[in-house]
Design an enzyme around this catalytic site. Structure first.
Site, mmCIF file in Angstrom:
data_model
loop_
_atom_site.group_PDB
_atom_site.id
_atom_site.type_symbol
_atom_site.label_atom_id
_atom_site.label_comp_id
_atom_site.label_asym_id
_atom_site.label_seq_id
_atom_site.Cartn_x
_atom_site.Cartn_y
_atom_site.Cartn_z
ATOM 1 N N HIS A 5 0.822 -1.213 0.000
ATOM 2 C CA HIS A 5 0.000 0.000 0.000
ATOM 3 C C HIS A 5 0.860 1.268 0.000
ATOM 4 O O HIS A 5 1.840 1.357 0.713
ATOM 5 C CB HIS A 5 -0.893 -0.016 1.257
ATOM 6 C CG HIS A 5 -1.772 1.181 1.373
ATOM 7 N ND1 HIS A 5 -1.741 2.033 2.454
ATOM 8 C CD2 HIS A 5 -2.716 1.676 0.534
ATOM 9 C CE1 HIS A 5 -2.639 2.993 2.282
ATOM 10 N NE2 HIS A 5 -3.238 2.798 1.123
ATOM 11 N N HIS A 41 0.478 10.891 -1.874
ATOM 12 C CA HIS A 41 -0.791 10.728 -1.164
ATOM 13 C C HIS A 41 -1.130 11.980 -0.367
ATOM 14 O O HIS A 41 -2.199 12.542 -0.508
ATOM 15 C CB HIS A 41 -0.727 9.509 -0.236
ATOM 16 C CG HIS A 41 -2.045 9.152 0.368
ATOM 17 N ND1 HIS A 41 -2.648 9.920 1.349
ATOM 18 C CD2 HIS A 41 -2.890 8.114 0.135
ATOM 19 C CE1 HIS A 41 -3.805 9.364 1.688
ATOM 20 N NE2 HIS A 41 -3.973 8.273 0.961
#
Length: 272
Positions: A5, A41
């Protein structure tokens, strides 16, 4: 599939593969003109992770190409990449343009214009059903560039935790009939039940469902990993691939599941 991830920094590709990931998820942010700009992110993100790691998109994709080209030691260990497309910064009308620009970029920097480029399968993960034209823009661009064959390596996911029936309708609108992964999940800081993942698995296993594979995120704890495997998913997205590997080796799971290899087709629904 053990999906590392938030792999947004070139060094993290090695890090996650060495821990047991055979797939990675990478965040893609866009500039105002719908060009893929950074692998980034930002805050907030999962608990226990540095949210601010980043690269320029082109640089990351070139490094990814190197890692997934025959001859590289990671070539047969890393063969699926989920691009988590942060289209929330775009206007709805820019979705098709974002698909076009992403396709051109990946064709040049990842696939090397079809000339011995990176070989991984790619999933375009889109957070908003309204942005389905990103898919059509992407497909039309590769076809227009004379590389329709590269679409064999491209799959799709809508990551907004929408109703499964609504997702299926959007795929029909986009003309997508296969290569469909369905994600479900929430940040590792919070708990989420399995109601929707069970619905996704039911769609996958039904005669008229559109889903080929189901994955759950972000699964970091040992017990959550067991619960997720018990739900019969195809992929687990995790910050700790080594924990997923450990649980897959437990007696309850080692005969039922195996870790995917390069020979496995990620668009084929597994039939027991």
């Amino acid at each position: 599939w053990i999906m590392g991830h938030m792999v947004n920094n070139i060094k993290q590709i090695d890090e996650f593969v060495n821990l047991g990931s055979n797939a990675i998820e990478t965040d893609v942010s866009f500039d105002k003109k719908a060009n893929p700009e950074y692998t980034y992110h930002g805050t907030p993100c999962d608990c226990g992770r540095d949210c601010l790691r980043w690269e320029y998109f082109n640089d990351f994709v070139k490094a990814l190409r190197t890692a997934t080209t025959p001859g590289n030691s990671k070539y047969d260990k890393l063969f699926l990449v989920v691009f988590d497309l942060k289209t929330g910064s775009l206007y709805d009308y820019q979705a098709s343009e974002a698909g076009t620009k992403l396709a051109k970029n990946l064709l040049q920097h990842y696939r090397n214009n079809g000339n011995n480029g990176g070989r991984a399968y790619i999933i375009l993960s889109i957070p908003n059903l309204k942005h389905f034209k990103l898919i059509t823009g992407f497909q039309q661009t590769l076809k227009g560039e004379g590389h329709a064959e590269l679409l064999d390596k491209v799959g799709y996911d809508f990551s907004g935790n929408d109703d499964i029936g609504d997702v299926q309708k959007i795929y029909e609108k986009a003309g997508v009939t296969g290569h469909v992964w369905q994600s479900d999940g929430i940040t590792n800081c919070l708990l989420r039940g399995f109601t929707r993942i069970n619905a996704a698995v039911a769609n996958r296993d039904s005669a008229n469902g559109i889903i080929n594979k189901v994955y759950y995120w972000t699964v970091d704890k040992r017990q959550t990993t067991r619960d997720t495997l018990d739900a019969n998913v195809d992929g687990i997205m995790t910050n700790y691939p080594d924990i997923t590997v450990e649980i897959l080796n437990e007696d309850a799971y080692k005969t039922k599941f195996r870790i995917a290899t390069y020979e496995d087709n990620p668009w084929e629904t597994f039939k027991e």
